[in-house]
Design a protein around this motif. Structure first.
Motif, PDB file in Angstrom:
ATOM      1  N   PRO A  88       0.831   6.222   1.210  1.00 37.95           N
ATOM      2  CA  PRO A  88      -0.297   5.235   0.833  1.00 37.95           C
ATOM      3  C   PRO A  88      -1.219   5.841  -0.439  1.00 37.95           C
ATOM      4  CG  PRO A  88      -0.970   5.867   2.727  1.00 37.95           C
ATOM      5  CD  PRO A  88       0.622   6.723   2.505  1.00 37.95           C
ATOM      6  N   THR A 140       2.623  -1.927   6.428  1.00 35.48           N
ATOM      7  CA  THR A 140       1.540  -1.049   6.069  1.00 35.48           C
ATOM      8  C   THR A 140       1.789   0.254   6.583  1.00 35.48           C
ATOM      9  OG1 THR A 140      -0.298  -2.863   6.177  1.00 35.48           O
ATOM     10  CG2 THR A 140      -0.981  -0.677   6.230  1.00 35.48           C
ATOM     11  N   LEU A 172      -4.427   1.501  -0.382  1.00 37.12           N
ATOM     12  CA  LEU A 172      -4.559   1.348   0.869  1.00 37.12           C
ATOM     13  C   LEU A 172      -5.923   0.491   1.240  1.00 37.12           C
ATOM     14  CD1 LEU A 172      -3.693   1.798   3.792  1.00 37.12           C
ATOM     15  CD2 LEU A 172      -4.757   3.984   3.646  1.00 37.12           C
ATOM     16  N   ALA A 200       0.787  -1.113  -0.024  1.00 35.86           N
ATOM     17  CA  ALA A 200      -0.017   0.245  -0.049  1.00 35.86           C
ATOM     18  C   ALA A 200       0.905   1.215  -0.016  1.00 35.86           C
ATOM     19  CB  ALA A 200      -0.851  -0.002   1.287  1.00 35.86           C
ATOM     20  N   VAL A 256      -2.933   6.292   8.873  1.00 34.03           N
ATOM     21  CA  VAL A 256      -2.997   4.850   8.395  1.00 34.03           C
ATOM     22  C   VAL A 256      -3.046   4.003   9.646  1.00 34.03           C
ATOM     23  CG1 VAL A 256      -1.492   2.911   7.237  1.00 34.03           C
ATOM     24  CG2 VAL A 256      -1.926   5.214   5.955  1.00 34.03           C
TER      25      VAL A 256
END
Length: 255
Positions: free
Chosen positions: A17, A53, A22, A4, A164
């Motif tokens: 991202p 991530t 994402l 992502a 995120v």
């Protein structure tokens, strides 16, 4: 799993991202987390996926507090995570502890300019950690959990990292709760089966009804101060019904 994070053509550094990527990535993360077969497996996958991530993360760990007293790291990406967490436990301060007890999200942008946790930052600096970001993962009664991210770079975590990270932590918390529930249900079924086997032994051995056998188990458990499940387990695997708190073997009343 889809990555992502991708570079952007501007004057910022690191990765950002793409919103569509994402969303797909977090969906895949959620599926992977729910596919784990144990609570520990889920915890380990959360840590691994967090590093993959969340922008800026080099290492990750999960800290829990049981009954608001016992603080420990239950999963980590490496030895550095464990050492930094231990520095927080030893000094009683740091981003992780603040995220657990006070704030849902706590950031330490630059260890060299941090003034909130002087005892901790001195040790973190020696360990080679320059920035941290911690998210409260769950609060259930007196049990708490936090996801901690570490980087050797200053200013490694920005607003995008927090955005995120919050989304990721939400997915992780749901998956962890589901894993714990499955584990509790499995344990409850095992306990029920053990007690059923123990009742069967007593019914056959002493020609008792099911209710009489269960009453006998409960009384033996209370007298010996042993959990009913443990007493049933002992009977099933050793043929003996009760054990005194001091460890001496005893017999149930009337047997």
């Amino acid at each position: 799993m889809t990555d992502a994070r991708r570079p952007v053509a501007d004057d910022t550094t690191g990765y950002r991202p793409d919103p569509d990527e994402l969303a797909v990535h977090l969906s895949e993360v959620a599926q992977t987390l729910h596919q784990q077969h144990s609570t520990q497996g889920t915890l380990d996958e959360i840590v691994r996926s967090a590093v993959e991530t969340i922008p800026g993360a080099h290492d990750a760990a999960i800290t829990t507090v049981l009954a608001k007293r016992e603080v420990r790291t239950v999963s980590m990406s490496g030895e550095l995570s464990a050492k930094v967490d231990q520095a927080q436990y030893d000094t009683g301060q740091g981003p992780c502890l603040d995220a657990l007890y006070e704030h849902k999200t706590t950031s330490m942008p630059d260890v060299n300019h941090e003034t909130r946790w002087p005892r901790f930052t001195e040790r973190a600096r020696r360990l080679g950690v320059s920035s941290m970001l911690s998210f409260q993962l769950f609060v259930r009664d007196d049990d708490l959990g936090a996801l901690n991210l570490y980087s050797p770079d200053t200013e490694a975590f920005d607003e995008e990292s927090e955005h995120v990270g919050l989304l990721f932590a939400s997915h992780a918390a749901v998956a962890l709760a589901a894993a714990q529930q499955r584990e509790h249900l499995t344990e409850a079924m095992r306990t029920r089966d053990l007690i059923g086997q123990a009742k069967g032994i007593l019914m056959e051995r002493h020609k008792l009804t099911g209710d009489q056998a269960f009453t006998l188990l409960v009384r033996a458990s209370q007298r010996a101060n042993i959990k009913l499940r443990d007493l049933a387990d002992e009977l099933v695997h050793t043929g003996r019904l009760a054990r005194s708190p001091a460890g001496s073997r005893g017999r149930a009343a009337g047997l």
